[in-house]
Design a protein around this motif. Structure first.
Motif, PDB file in Angstrom:
ATOM      1  N   LEU A  21       0.833  -1.210   0.000  1.00 31.99           N
ATOM      2  CA  LEU A  21       0.000   0.000   0.000  1.00 31.99           C
ATOM      3  C   LEU A  21       0.866   1.258   0.000  1.00 31.99           C
ATOM      4  O   LEU A  21       0.529   2.237  -0.663  1.00 31.99           O
ATOM      5  CB  LEU A  21      -0.949  -0.009   1.196  1.00 31.99           C
ATOM      6  CG  LEU A  21      -2.069  -1.037   1.114  1.00 31.99           C
ATOM      7  CD1 LEU A  21      -2.882  -1.051   2.396  1.00 31.99           C
ATOM      8  CD2 LEU A  21      -2.956  -0.769  -0.090  1.00 31.99           C
ATOM      9  N   VAL A  22       1.973   1.214   0.720  1.00 35.83           N
ATOM     10  CA  VAL A  22       2.909   2.344   0.684  1.00 35.83           C
ATOM     11  C   VAL A  22       3.442   2.494  -0.741  1.00 35.83           C
ATOM     12  O   VAL A  22       3.572   3.618  -1.244  1.00 35.83           O
ATOM     13  CB  VAL A  22       4.051   2.169   1.709  1.00 35.83           C
ATOM     14  CG1 VAL A  22       5.003   3.356   1.653  1.00 35.83           C
ATOM     15  CG2 VAL A  22       3.494   1.995   3.119  1.00 35.83           C
ATOM     16  N   ASP A  23       3.677   1.381  -1.412  1.00 35.12           N
ATOM     17  CA  ASP A  23       4.108   1.431  -2.811  1.00 35.12           C
ATOM     18  C   ASP A  23       3.077   2.139  -3.691  1.00 35.12           C
ATOM     19  O   ASP A  23       3.433   2.877  -4.608  1.00 35.12           O
ATOM     20  CB  ASP A  23       4.349   0.019  -3.362  1.00 35.12           C
ATOM     21  CG  ASP A  23       5.567  -0.667  -2.761  1.00 35.12           C
ATOM     22  OD1 ASP A  23       6.434   0.012  -2.163  1.00 35.12           O
ATOM     23  OD2 ASP A  23       5.649  -1.908  -2.895  1.00 35.12           O
ATOM     24  N   THR A  54      -3.816  13.600  -4.399  1.00 37.11           N
ATOM     25  CA  THR A  54      -4.401  13.545  -3.058  1.00 37.11           C
ATOM     26  C   THR A  54      -5.708  12.762  -3.069  1.00 37.11           C
ATOM     27  O   THR A  54      -5.961  11.957  -2.165  1.00 37.11           O
ATOM     28  CB  THR A  54      -4.602  14.965  -2.510  1.00 37.11           C
ATOM     29  OG1 THR A  54      -3.353  15.658  -2.561  1.00 37.11           O
ATOM     30  CG2 THR A  54      -5.106  14.952  -1.080  1.00 37.11           C
ATOM     31  N   ASP A  55      -6.515  12.964  -4.102  1.00 37.22           N
ATOM     32  CA  ASP A  55      -7.765  12.208  -4.215  1.00 37.22           C
ATOM     33  C   ASP A  55      -7.485  10.708  -4.334  1.00 37.22           C
ATOM     34  O   ASP A  55      -8.193   9.890  -3.726  1.00 37.22           O
ATOM     35  CB  ASP A  55      -8.584  12.687  -5.419  1.00 37.22           C
ATOM     36  CG  ASP A  55      -9.139  14.096  -5.235  1.00 37.22           C
ATOM     37  OD1 ASP A  55      -9.203  14.576  -4.078  1.00 37.22           O
ATOM     38  OD2 ASP A  55      -9.506  14.715  -6.255  1.00 37.22           O
ATOM     39  N   LEU A  60      -7.364   5.330  -1.126  1.00 31.28           N
ATOM     40  CA  LEU A  60      -6.672   4.175  -0.555  1.00 31.28           C
ATOM     41  C   LEU A  60      -6.984   3.967   0.933  1.00 31.28           C
ATOM     42  O   LEU A  60      -6.655   2.920   1.497  1.00 31.28           O
ATOM     43  CB  LEU A  60      -5.158   4.314  -0.728  1.00 31.28           C
ATOM     44  CG  LEU A  60      -4.635   4.198  -2.155  1.00 31.28           C
ATOM     45  CD1 LEU A  60      -3.155   4.550  -2.197  1.00 31.28           C
ATOM     46  CD2 LEU A  60      -4.872   2.786  -2.689  1.00 31.28           C
ATOM     47  N   ALA A  61      -7.619   4.939   1.560  1.00 30.94           N
ATOM     48  CA  ALA A  61      -7.867   4.865   3.003  1.00 30.94           C
ATOM     49  C   ALA A  61      -8.624   3.593   3.385  1.00 30.94           C
ATOM     50  O   ALA A  61      -8.281   2.928   4.372  1.00 30.94           O
ATOM     51  CB  ALA A  61      -8.623   6.102   3.477  1.00 30.94           C
ATOM     52  N   GLU A  70      -4.114   2.411   8.783  1.00 31.50           N
ATOM     53  CA  GLU A  70      -4.847   3.606   8.382  1.00 31.50           C
ATOM     54  C   GLU A  70      -3.863   4.722   8.080  1.00 31.50           C
ATOM     55  O   GLU A  70      -2.703   4.669   8.479  1.00 31.50           O
ATOM     56  CB  GLU A  70      -5.833   4.041   9.462  1.00 31.50           C
ATOM     57  CG  GLU A  70      -5.186   4.511  10.745  1.00 31.50           C
ATOM     58  CD  GLU A  70      -6.194   4.949  11.790  1.00 31.50           C
ATOM     59  OE1 GLU A  70      -6.975   5.882  11.519  1.00 31.50           O
ATOM     60  OE2 GLU A  70      -6.187   4.357  12.882  1.00 31.50           O
ATOM     61  N   ILE A  71      -4.352   5.704   7.347  1.00 33.58           N
ATOM     62  CA  ILE A  71      -3.531   6.878   7.065  1.00 33.58           C
ATOM     63  C   ILE A  71      -3.713   7.809   8.261  1.00 33.58           C
ATOM     64  O   ILE A  71      -4.661   8.581   8.328  1.00 33.58           O
ATOM     65  CB  ILE A  71      -3.942   7.538   5.733  1.00 33.58           C
ATOM     66  CG1 ILE A  71      -3.780   6.544   4.585  1.00 33.58           C
ATOM     67  CG2 ILE A  71      -3.099   8.788   5.480  1.00 33.58           C
ATOM     68  CD1 ILE A  71      -4.237   7.051   3.233  1.00 33.58           C
TER      69      ILE A  71
END
Length: 105
Positions: A21-23, A54-55, A60-61, A70-71
């Motif tokens: 997910l960081v990728d 940003t959207d 991805l949240a 979570e972010i």
């Protein structure tokens, strides 16, 4: 030529954030860097790309949540730091708060 930017250092260091997910977050930010390297732009068009970025991160949240993450604070700061470094590397004069103004995180 891609600028030498350290992407999402704190997120990669913390096992709370799944690397895949960081990728995805990194790839989204790199999309803006690619735009800066290949297109003619103004601050307005850069801001539009940052809003799109940003959207995409906002979207991805739910996936982070599905994977027990979570972010949150560390992620928010890591994303903001990375975007700040990118803007600085490309000499873009947009305030970081404005750059990520669409964030839900």
């Amino acid at each position: 030529m891609t600028k030498d930017i350290s992407y999402l250092v704190d997120m990669y260091r913390d096992s709370y954030f799944p690397d895949f997910l960081v990728d995805k977050v990194k790839a989204t930010i790199e999309g803006v860097a690619h735009f800066l390297e290949t297109e003619t732009y103004t601050n307005e068009t850069v801001q539009l790309k940052l809003d799109e970025m940003t959207d995409e991160i906002n979207n991805l949240a739910e996936v982070f949540d599905e994977h027990g993450s979570e972010i949150e604070t560390v992620a928010r700061e890591s994303i903001a730091d990375t975007v700040f470094l990118m803007l600085k590397a490309y000499q873009i004069d947009i305030d970081i708060e404005e750059a990520i103004r669409n964030r839900d995180w």
